[in-house]
Design a protein around this motif. Structure first.
Motif, PDB file in Angstrom:
ATOM      1  N   VAL A   1      94.249  55.549 -23.175  1.00 38.89           N
ATOM      2  CA  VAL A   1      94.426  56.639 -24.145  1.00 38.89           C
ATOM      3  C   VAL A   1      93.081  57.281 -24.452  1.00 38.89           C
ATOM      4  N   ALA A   2      92.085  56.440 -24.726  1.00 43.52           N
ATOM      5  CA  ALA A   2      90.775  56.927 -25.181  1.00 43.52           C
ATOM      6  C   ALA A   2      90.110  57.849 -24.170  1.00 43.52           C
ATOM      7  N   MET A   3      89.530  58.900 -24.690  1.00 43.91           N
ATOM      8  CA  MET A   3      88.695  59.815 -23.916  1.00 43.91           C
ATOM      9  C   MET A   3      87.387  60.030 -24.664  1.00 43.91           C
ATOM     10  N   PRO A   4      86.233  60.000 -23.982  1.00 46.32           N
ATOM     11  CA  PRO A   4      86.064  59.670 -22.576  1.00 46.32           C
ATOM     12  C   PRO A   4      86.531  58.246 -22.263  1.00 46.32           C
ATOM     13  N   GLU A   5      86.838  57.975 -21.004  1.00 43.81           N
ATOM     14  CA  GLU A   5      87.395  56.686 -20.605  1.00 43.81           C
ATOM     15  C   GLU A   5      86.385  55.563 -20.744  1.00 43.81           C
ATOM     16  N   ILE A   6      85.102  55.834 -20.473  1.00 42.75           N
ATOM     17  CA  ILE A   6      84.060  54.831 -20.644  1.00 42.75           C
ATOM     18  C   ILE A   6      82.915  55.453 -21.433  1.00 42.75           C
ATOM     19  N   GLY A   7      81.959  54.603 -21.839  1.00 42.28           N
ATOM     20  CA  GLY A   7      80.795  55.123 -22.553  1.00 42.28           C
ATOM     21  C   GLY A   7      80.861  54.933 -24.052  1.00 42.28           C
ATOM     22  N   ARG A   8      82.039  54.523 -24.547  1.00 45.05           N
ATOM     23  CA  ARG A   8      82.136  54.259 -25.981  1.00 45.05           C
ATOM     24  C   ARG A   8      83.191  53.189 -26.239  1.00 45.05           C
ATOM     25  N   THR A   9      82.980  52.402 -27.288  1.00 49.22           N
ATOM     26  CA  THR A   9      83.975  51.416 -27.733  1.00 49.22           C
ATOM     27  C   THR A   9      84.391  51.695 -29.171  1.00 49.22           C
ATOM     28  N   THR A  10      83.807  52.729 -29.764  1.00 48.10           N
ATOM     29  CA  THR A  10      84.139  53.115 -31.132  1.00 48.10           C
ATOM     30  C   THR A  10      84.531  54.590 -31.157  1.00 48.10           C
ATOM     31  N   VAL A  11      85.135  55.000 -32.246  1.00 41.16           N
ATOM     32  CA  VAL A  11      85.519  56.396 -32.434  1.00 41.16           C
ATOM     33  C   VAL A  11      84.347  57.154 -33.055  1.00 41.16           C
ATOM     34  N   HIS A  12      84.033  58.312 -32.504  1.00 47.88           N
ATOM     35  CA  HIS A  12      83.001  59.156 -33.086  1.00 47.88           C
ATOM     36  C   HIS A  12      83.652  59.974 -34.206  1.00 47.88           C
ATOM     37  N   GLU A  13      83.614  59.450 -35.397  1.00 49.03           N
ATOM     38  CA  GLU A  13      84.345  60.057 -36.514  1.00 49.03           C
ATOM     39  C   GLU A  13      83.892  61.484 -36.790  1.00 49.03           C
ATOM     40  N   GLU A  14      82.585  61.716 -36.739  1.00 49.71           N
ATOM     41  CA  GLU A  14      82.071  63.055 -37.011  1.00 49.71           C
ATOM     42  C   GLU A  14      82.493  64.040 -35.913  1.00 49.71           C
ATOM     43  N   GLY A  15      82.513  63.565 -34.679  1.00 46.27           N
ATOM     44  CA  GLY A  15      82.940  64.414 -33.577  1.00 46.27           C
ATOM     45  C   GLY A  15      84.419  64.771 -33.670  1.00 46.27           C
ATOM     46  N   VAL A  16      85.238  63.775 -33.994  1.00 48.58           N
ATOM     47  CA  VAL A  16      86.673  64.021 -34.165  1.00 48.58           C
ATOM     48  C   VAL A  16      86.904  65.030 -35.285  1.00 48.58           C
ATOM     49  N   GLU A  17      86.178  64.886 -36.379  1.00 44.70           N
ATOM     50  CA  GLU A  17      86.349  65.794 -37.512  1.00 44.70           C
ATOM     51  C   GLU A  17      85.942  67.221 -37.137  1.00 44.70           C
ATOM     52  N   LEU A  18      84.889  67.361 -36.347  1.00 44.72           N
ATOM     53  CA  LEU A  18      84.462  68.686 -35.896  1.00 44.72           C
ATOM     54  C   LEU A  18      85.568  69.358 -35.078  1.00 44.72           C
ATOM     55  N   ILE A  19      86.141  68.637 -34.142  1.00 38.72           N
ATOM     56  CA  ILE A  19      87.183  69.215 -33.293  1.00 38.72           C
ATOM     57  C   ILE A  19      88.463  69.450 -34.095  1.00 38.72           C
ATOM     58  N   ARG A  20      88.733  68.601 -35.072  1.00 38.53           N
ATOM     59  CA  ARG A  20      89.887  68.820 -35.961  1.00 38.53           C
ATOM     60  C   ARG A  20      89.735  70.148 -36.711  1.00 38.53           C
ATOM     61  N   GLN A  21      88.565  70.356 -37.279  1.00 38.19           N
ATOM     62  CA  GLN A  21      88.317  71.604 -38.017  1.00 38.19           C
ATOM     63  C   GLN A  21      88.475  72.811 -37.103  1.00 38.19           C
ATOM     64  N   TRP A  22      87.967  72.679 -35.892  1.00 35.89           N
ATOM     65  CA  TRP A  22      88.037  73.778 -34.922  1.00 35.89           C
ATOM     66  C   TRP A  22      89.496  74.114 -34.577  1.00 35.89           C
ATOM     67  N   ILE A  23      90.285  73.095 -34.285  1.00 35.72           N
ATOM     68  CA  ILE A  23      91.699  73.324 -33.939  1.00 35.72           C
ATOM     69  C   ILE A  23      92.472  73.863 -35.138  1.00 35.72           C
ATOM     70  N   ASN A  24      92.206  73.310 -36.300  1.00 43.01           N
ATOM     71  CA  ASN A  24      92.917  73.764 -37.508  1.00 43.01           C
ATOM     72  C   ASN A  24      92.549  75.199 -37.876  1.00 43.01           C
ATOM     73  N   SER A  25      91.395  75.681 -37.409  1.00 40.03           N
ATOM     74  CA  SER A  25      90.994  77.056 -37.706  1.00 40.03           C
ATOM     75  C   SER A  25      91.696  78.067 -36.812  1.00 40.03           C
ATOM     76  N   MET A  26      92.357  77.582 -35.759  1.00 39.53           N
ATOM     77  CA  MET A  26      93.059  78.487 -34.835  1.00 39.53           C
ATOM     78  C   MET A  26      94.382  78.957 -35.452  1.00 39.53           C
ATOM     79  N   PRO A  27      94.732  80.227 -35.280  1.00 41.03           N
ATOM     80  CA  PRO A  27      96.021  80.709 -35.777  1.00 41.03           C
ATOM     81  C   PRO A  27      97.175  79.967 -35.127  1.00 41.03           C
ATOM     82  N   GLU A  28      98.123  79.531 -35.918  1.00 39.69           N
ATOM     83  CA  GLU A  28      99.266  78.801 -35.364  1.00 39.69           C
ATOM     84  C   GLU A  28     100.119  79.719 -34.495  1.00 39.69           C
ATOM     85  N   SER A  29     100.682  79.133 -33.433  1.00 40.25           N
ATOM     86  CA  SER A  29     101.548  79.899 -32.539  1.00 40.25           C
ATOM     87  C   SER A  29     102.859  80.227 -33.239  1.00 40.25           C
ATOM     88  N   LYS A  30     103.370  81.392 -32.944  1.00 39.76           N
ATOM     89  CA  LYS A  30     104.640  81.811 -33.546  1.00 39.76           C
ATOM     90  C   LYS A  30     105.810  81.528 -32.604  1.00 39.76           C
TER      91      LYS A  30
END
Length: 371
Positions: free
Chosen positions: A342-371
């Motif tokens: 499930v995890a991406m990237p597949e290797i290189g980390r064993t923890t969640v980058h919380e700040e990175g996830v939050e950045l991408i969450r904000q970015w996606i949430n800023s997009m206009p929802e599809s109608k």
């Protein structure tokens, strides 16, 4: 007399075995202690140019105490504008150019001469709030441009922090530190094996560096006694040709810089963390998901795009990016997981980058929802 002699012989045999076992146990304990400390009984070696060396110290990259990572005069500090996330590890990077050699900018790529060495040190401050009070270096990864192409060599530091030894099979280590908020953290840090390096450092099925493209280095860096655009500095030193001024080359921002536009920060994050696979020349090109900094096509970014073959990696979600709904998007679902498959990237980390996830969450949430 025979009985007495036999008794003495048996007693001597028992004592001899006991002493032998004790000596063997002591030797085993000593060997175990040496193995734990990382002080292996390696034969002396010379810096004869036949890479890779067994010890990191043989290369002569650092002056004084090795764990201070003070570079020798023939190394040049470099730093990409945005850094790949590796379980919150801090990094220091240097490049070695053979005497009289030059790197060359060709289009949007950087070609380094044969004999070049990229040196990346991974370490953790004991206390992120007081980094000057001590650190633990975990590994140093070398990428050496040999006649047949790039090769990757991971070196594992010993507990005494006096040297590092080539560890082609990788390793798993428990790392403890105090984070920036004052919380004690424990991470099971993974040192990749030599073959795993190609999983990320893959360009057209050949091993290739990450973070050394002109767009990553086209920004100002503090060298201690002065500041300079990195590409301009390399050109001034005679180590780079093809540089025509900062304004003529692409430039990626630092995704941690909150003064920058959200779209630019998100794309900078995806570029350095994902695009080494998710690009036309990468191993994930068949996914149809291309996450380079300059990508403008919404479908190629994953907007309202169904995955090609994500399997359980898609969870219960339909689209890589569901505009306006980050918590229903496969992209953030996979970033927010540490589960294998499930995890991406597949290797290189064993923890969640919380700040990175939050950045991408904000970015996606800023997009206009599809109608």
């Amino acid at each position: 007399m025979r009985c007495s002699s036999r008794k003495k012989w048996v007693l001597g045999l028992i004592l001899g075995i006991a002493f032998s076992c004790q000596e063997k146990a002591e030797n085993t304990n000593q060997e175990t202690s040496q193995a734990k400390s990382g002080e292996r009984a390696l034969a002396p070696e010379e810096a004869d140019g036949n890479y890779p060396y067994r010890r990191l110290s043989t290369y002569g990259f650092f002056e004084g105490k090795m764990n201070e990572l003070e570079p020798a005069s023939n190394l040049t500090l470099y730093k990409p504008a945005s850094s790949l996330f590796t379980d919150y590890a801090w990094k220091s990077r240097f490049v070695y150019f053979p005497d009289g050699s030059q790197a060359e900018i060709i289009g949007e790529e950087m070609e380094l001469p044969v004999g070049s060495i990229l040196i990346k040190n991974f370490y953790y401050p004991n206390d992120f709030r007081k980094p000057e009070e001590g650190k633990r270096i975990i590994e140093t990864r070398l990428m050496i441009h040999e006649e047949g192409g790039w090769q990757a060599y991971p070196y594992l530091w010993n507990e005494e922090q006096t040297d590092a030894v080539l560890k082609v099979v990788g390793a798993q280590l428990e790392v403890r530190f105090t984070d920036a908020s004052g919380k004690d953290q424990i991470i099971n840090y993974l040192v990749p094996n030599k073959n795993q390096c190609k999983s990320c450092h893959n360009k057209d099925e050949k091993l290739a560096p990450i973070g050394i493209q002109p767009k990553h280095l086209n920004h100002e860096l503090d060298y201690g006694s002065f500041k300079s655009n990195q590409l301009a500095y390399w050109a001034e030193k005679g180590n780079l040709k093809g540089f025509e001024g900062a304004d003529t080359h692409p430039s990626v921002i630092d995704y941690e810089d909150k003064t920058q536009a959200l779209d630019d920060r998100a794309m900078a994050y995806l570029d350095i963390n994902c695009s080494h696979c998710h690009r036309a020349e990468g191993p994930a090109s068949t996914s149809g998901l291309f996450l380079t900094y300059d990508q403008k096509d919404p479908l190629k970014l994953g907007v309202n795009k169904t995955p090609v073959a994500a399997g359980k990696g898609a969870g219960s979600f339909r689209f890589d990016i569901q505009p306006g709904k980050a918590d229903e998007s496969i992209l953030t679902y996979r970033m927010n997981s540490t589960e294998v498959g499930v995890a991406m990237p597949e290797i290189g980390r064993t923890t969640v980058h919380e700040e990175g996830v939050e950045l991408i969450r904000q970015w996606i949430n800023s997009m206009p929802e599809s109608k």
